[in-house]
Design a protein around this motif. Sequence first.
Motif: not given
Length: 532
Positions: A190-205
């Motif tokens: 909600e603080e973003c004026d014009q959010m371009q996206g989300v990046q997620i860093i995670m283990s997948t295995d």
Amino acid sequence: MHEIITLQLGHQANYLGTHFWNTQESYFTYTEDATLSPVDHDVHFRPGIGVGGIETYTPRSLIYDLKGGFGSMRKINALYDQMEETAGGMPQGLWDRGTTVQREPLIEPIEYQRNLDAGLPAPSLDTPAVRYWSDFNKVFYHPRSSIQINEYELNSKVVPFKGFGLGRDLFHQLDKEHDLLDRDFRLFAEECDQMQGVQIIMSTDDAWGGFGSEYVAALRDEYSKIAIVTWGLESGDKVPREQDIKRTVDLAYSLSGIVPLTSLYIPLRSPLPRLPSYVTMDSTSKWHAMGLLSVAMETCTLPTRIRDNDSTGFLGRFDDMVTLLNVSGNQKIANLAMSIHQTETEEKAYDYPSLMPLPQRVSAPKVELSWESGGTGVGGRKIDNKGHIFAEAEVLRGFSEEQAMEITASSSRAHQKTDQRTAQRKAQLEHDRQDAIIGRYLTPFTYPIVDSFPNIFAESVLDTSALERPCVSRISTTLTTSSRIISRLKDVKNVVSRVIGVDEREALLNDLGEFAEAYEEGWNSGSDDDDD
């Protein structure tokens, strides 16, 4: 402002995220006469008010880790209220008698952190000194950025946090109690004026793959139109076959849950099986391994936070990068590779395959960070190193136009002396690139080596002439969607078909098969065997 919110899910992801944030912090300028940084800090940082009305600037980040995973880092830091909770200072309410406070032993900060807090010169770090990712952290976070999961303890042998299903169940349990998006994510969104996206860093295995899969599903359900870029960390260390198969099964579940809902999925392996001579690192150290990955990750996303980006729209935003790489609409998996180039004008021409188009090729040993190793997968099956390239997003960092042309000329002269095998390899690469869509971003802005970064690079690729800090002089990264991804997906399918029960096996095989088919459309791979 085209803001990006970063989610870090798990201990390994936080090592990578810490390197990323330390680099972003180094771009800030603090003197009035300093040159304006080319990086737009508003993309990744949020303004706020700390204790005493002091203005703050903290990462737009959510950091999840298990109990004990935060090390010596406190949730309430120096930018905010540091009131100590002593027995005499705790609120008593209606209770008018004495109280007894029991605390777990605190993890003491290392000398590096103590010096940072005291404003003293930071000592050099080495591998034994780094126990947790917070040991080399240089950034203050908002108190609501740190979310400790108390249901499991880091490295517990009694109740270990292992397995895709365990992570999935944990997300549902926490989401039912707290509504994680409403409690954690919405404040930053909600603080973003014009959010371009989300990046997620995670283990997948591992278990974080299950937790992250459900998180991605919740995000996509709530924010259907935003770009979601997922960095999937996979363990590349040698383990017993049974454990390797378990990891592959967890990866299959993660891919099935994440790929259809994310905008772009980029697998990252650690540690890497092969490294060029300009990298020397301890493969058992997450600090080292995630440091190398962070250079590539930070470089390939650099155009998304550069001021006045004039890259002709190819790589300027997450959406631009996704649109460029996802040619068919279903090619959501991209491989990442990186080359670091020597500082000398006359560079040695290495016999390594380059994915950059002639005659604009820049030669240097390439670090394959994703699935393009050309090695062997689970079960010893050969992973194909040939294939058709659909699209590439290329970032050349630390280069001027003139330097790129000089290196091209010297590389071309050196390639005239190559043997027949190399000439055939070059012809094959050019054939693979037919009709490929290429997006390129060129910038003279170098990668700084901050004092929290491990000493893993040879002096030949470093520029130490700057007074403030050394830097990696020239880096090129390539995000590629190509048919080489099919080999890895088939390798995962082969494991699933042998060890998963009938009820779940069919759905997983269908998902993996659909992912692979997206890289066969309009191109005959010539390798239809080994399907099932």
